[in-house]
Design a protein around this motif. Structure first.
Motif, PDB file in Angstrom:
ATOM      1  N   ALA A   1      12.846   0.505   7.165  1.00 25.55           N
ATOM      2  CA  ALA A   1      12.272   0.749   5.842  1.00 25.55           C
ATOM      3  C   ALA A   1      13.393   1.037   4.848  1.00 25.55           C
ATOM      4  N   THR A   2      13.183   0.657   3.606  1.00 22.48           N
ATOM      5  CA  THR A   2      14.186   0.872   2.569  1.00 22.48           C
ATOM      6  C   THR A   2      13.639   1.634   1.363  1.00 22.48           C
ATOM      7  N   VAL A   3      12.321   1.793   1.296  1.00 19.45           N
ATOM      8  CA  VAL A   3      11.685   2.423   0.141  1.00 19.45           C
ATOM      9  C   VAL A   3      10.624   3.403   0.626  1.00 19.45           C
ATOM     10  N   VAL A   4      10.537   4.558  -0.029  1.00 14.34           N
ATOM     11  CA  VAL A   4       9.443   5.492   0.256  1.00 14.34           C
ATOM     12  C   VAL A   4       8.384   5.266  -0.823  1.00 14.34           C
ATOM     13  N   HIS A   5       7.179   4.995  -0.382  1.00 16.07           N
ATOM     14  CA  HIS A   5       6.075   4.608  -1.266  1.00 16.07           C
ATOM     15  C   HIS A   5       5.027   5.713  -1.329  1.00 16.07           C
ATOM     16  N   HIS A   6       4.633   6.094  -2.535  1.00 12.15           N
ATOM     17  CA  HIS A   6       3.541   7.050  -2.716  1.00 12.15           C
ATOM     18  C   HIS A   6       2.207   6.353  -2.483  1.00 12.15           C
ATOM     19  N   LEU A   7       1.353   6.960  -1.706  1.00 12.20           N
ATOM     20  CA  LEU A   7      -0.003   6.433  -1.541  1.00 12.20           C
ATOM     21  C   LEU A   7      -0.852   6.838  -2.729  1.00 12.20           C
ATOM     22  N   HIS A   8      -0.491   7.931  -3.345  1.00 11.10           N
ATOM     23  CA  HIS A   8      -1.111   8.393  -4.592  1.00 11.10           C
ATOM     24  C   HIS A   8      -0.108   9.311  -5.257  1.00 11.10           C
ATOM     25  N   TYR A   9      -0.162   9.385  -6.563  1.00 11.71           N
ATOM     26  CA  TYR A   9       0.775  10.237  -7.293  1.00 11.71           C
ATOM     27  C   TYR A   9       0.177  11.594  -7.629  1.00 11.71           C
TER      28      TYR A   9
ATOM     29  N   ASN B   1       7.076   5.152   4.364  1.00 12.43           N
ATOM     30  CA  ASN B   1       8.202   4.266   4.110  1.00 12.43           C
ATOM     31  C   ASN B   1       7.848   2.822   4.446  1.00 12.43           C
ATOM     32  N   VAL B   2       8.351   1.926   3.618  1.00 13.29           N
ATOM     33  CA  VAL B   2       8.127   0.497   3.802  1.00 13.29           C
ATOM     34  C   VAL B   2       9.429  -0.250   3.509  1.00 13.29           C
ATOM     35  N   CYS B   3       9.495  -1.503   3.942  1.00 11.48           N
ATOM     36  CA  CYS B   3      10.661  -2.322   3.641  1.00 11.48           C
ATOM     37  C   CYS B   3      10.545  -2.845   2.204  1.00 11.48           C
ATOM     38  N   TYR B   4      11.631  -3.393   1.731  1.00 13.25           N
ATOM     39  CA  TYR B   4      11.665  -3.889   0.346  1.00 13.25           C
ATOM     40  C   TYR B   4      10.608  -4.969   0.122  1.00 13.25           C
ATOM     41  N   ARG B   5      10.431  -5.865   1.102  1.00 11.10           N
ATOM     42  CA  ARG B   5       9.452  -6.950   0.956  1.00 11.10           C
ATOM     43  C   ARG B   5       8.028  -6.402   0.807  1.00 11.10           C
TER      44      ARG B   5
ATOM     45  N   HIS C   1       7.212  -3.543  -0.336  1.00 13.26           N
ATOM     46  CA  HIS C   1       7.092  -2.747  -1.556  1.00 13.26           C
ATOM     47  C   HIS C   1       7.234  -3.616  -2.797  1.00 13.26           C
ATOM     48  N   ASN C   2       7.373  -4.910  -2.609  1.00 16.04           N
ATOM     49  CA  ASN C   2       7.573  -5.851  -3.709  1.00 16.04           C
ATOM     50  C   ASN C   2       6.572  -5.596  -4.836  1.00 16.04           C
TER      51      ASN C   2
ATOM     52  N   ILE D   1       2.177 -10.331  -6.392  1.00 15.70           N
ATOM     53  CA  ILE D   1       1.330 -11.475  -6.011  1.00 15.70           C
ATOM     54  C   ILE D   1       1.407 -11.724  -4.508  1.00 15.70           C
ATOM     55  N   ASP D   2       2.310 -10.996  -3.829  1.00 16.27           N
ATOM     56  CA  ASP D   2       2.453 -11.122  -2.382  1.00 16.27           C
ATOM     57  C   ASP D   2       1.367 -10.302  -1.694  1.00 16.27           C
ATOM     58  N   PRO D   3       0.457 -10.941  -0.957  1.00 20.42           N
ATOM     59  CA  PRO D   3      -0.631 -10.197  -0.311  1.00 20.42           C
ATOM     60  C   PRO D   3      -0.156  -9.197   0.736  1.00 20.42           C
ATOM     61  N   ALA D   4       1.082  -9.319   1.208  1.00 20.05           N
ATOM     62  CA  ALA D   4       1.621  -8.373   2.187  1.00 20.05           C
ATOM     63  C   ALA D   4       2.146  -7.102   1.517  1.00 20.05           C
ATOM     64  N   SER D   5       2.261  -7.117   0.205  1.00 20.16           N
ATOM     65  CA  SER D   5       2.821  -5.974  -0.523  1.00 20.16           C
ATOM     66  C   SER D   5       1.808  -4.843  -0.678  1.00 20.16           C
ATOM     67  N   VAL D   6       2.309  -3.605  -0.629  1.00 16.30           N
ATOM     68  CA  VAL D   6       1.438  -2.449  -0.858  1.00 16.30           C
ATOM     69  C   VAL D   6       1.062  -2.327  -2.333  1.00 16.30           C
ATOM     70  N   HIS D   7       1.647  -3.188  -3.186  1.00 13.28           N
ATOM     71  CA  HIS D   7       1.310  -3.214  -4.609  1.00 13.28           C
ATOM     72  C   HIS D   7       0.441  -4.414  -4.991  1.00 13.28           C
ATOM     73  N   HIS D   8      -0.094  -5.109  -4.001  1.00 14.61           N
ATOM     74  CA  HIS D   8      -0.997  -6.223  -4.295  1.00 14.61           C
ATOM     75  C   HIS D   8      -2.279  -5.658  -4.901  1.00 14.61           C
ATOM     76  N   SER D   9      -2.857  -6.382  -5.821  1.00 15.02           N
ATOM     77  CA  SER D   9      -4.028  -5.874  -6.551  1.00 15.02           C
ATOM     78  C   SER D   9      -5.229  -5.586  -5.652  1.00 15.02           C
ATOM     79  N   SER D  10      -5.261  -6.157  -4.445  1.00 17.60           N
ATOM     80  CA  SER D  10      -6.391  -5.892  -3.548  1.00 17.60           C
ATOM     81  C   SER D  10      -6.265  -4.532  -2.850  1.00 17.60           C
ATOM     82  N   VAL D  11      -5.063  -3.937  -2.860  1.00 22.36           N
ATOM     83  CA  VAL D  11      -4.867  -2.663  -2.162  1.00 22.36           C
ATOM     84  C   VAL D  11      -4.244  -1.577  -3.040  1.00 22.36           C
ATOM     85  N   TRP D  12      -3.893  -1.896  -4.287  1.00 22.02           N
ATOM     86  CA  TRP D  12      -3.252  -0.936  -5.184  1.00 22.02           C
ATOM     87  C   TRP D  12      -4.030  -0.865  -6.485  1.00 22.02           C
TER      88      TRP D  12
END
Length: 132
Positions: A37-45, A78-82, A84-85, A92-103
């Motif tokens: 993993a390269t990035v720590v991602h908040h599930l909520h702020y 934590n997630v990898c850079y891809r 967390h894109n 637009i990457d469906p594998a990203s934790v920032h895709h509109s279907s999951v964020w």
């Protein structure tokens, strides 16, 4: 009419919290096959109501900042850079934790992971932590 977006800052101890997350579990929580993993991602702020009340009791008054009391594996993973894109909170990457279907992108402290994805990421994080 322009919608105002609340700006916020990360707490001063954010780098310490990130180190704790990586120490607990160094692999990508979204897809362990991606490696480290390269990035720590908040599930909520935003802090929950209970944690805001506890924060006031501990003299940590609510403000426009990420709390600084994040629990690794619960509030952030934590997630990898891809995985967390993102581009301004969207991907637009469906594998990203920032895709509109999951964020959910509502602006400022209101941004958060949809509950089903948040639980999936929490469970994966702890499974990877417990399995060497």
């Amino acid at each position: 009419m322009r919608k105002s977006v609340t700006k916020f800052e990360y707490a001063s101890n954010w780098s310490r919290i990130c180190r704790q997350v990586y120490k607990l579990q160094p692999r990508c929580s979204n897809n362990p096959l991606h490696g480290r993993a390269t990035v720590v991602h908040h599930l909520h702020y935003r802090r929950s109501l209970l944690r805001r009340i506890l924060g006031i009791c501990l003299l940590h008054f609510p403000s426009a900042s990420v709390s600084g009391y994040e629990i690794p594996g619960w509030d952030c993973i934590n997630v990898c850079y891809r995985c967390h894109n993102n581009y301004y909170g969207r991907s637009i990457d469906p594998a990203s934790v920032h895709h509109s279907s999951v964020w959910v992108q509502l602006g400022g402290l209101k941004n958060h992971q949809v509950w089903i994805k948040a639980w999936e990421l929490r469970i994966k994080f702890w499974l990877l932590t417990l399995i060497p």
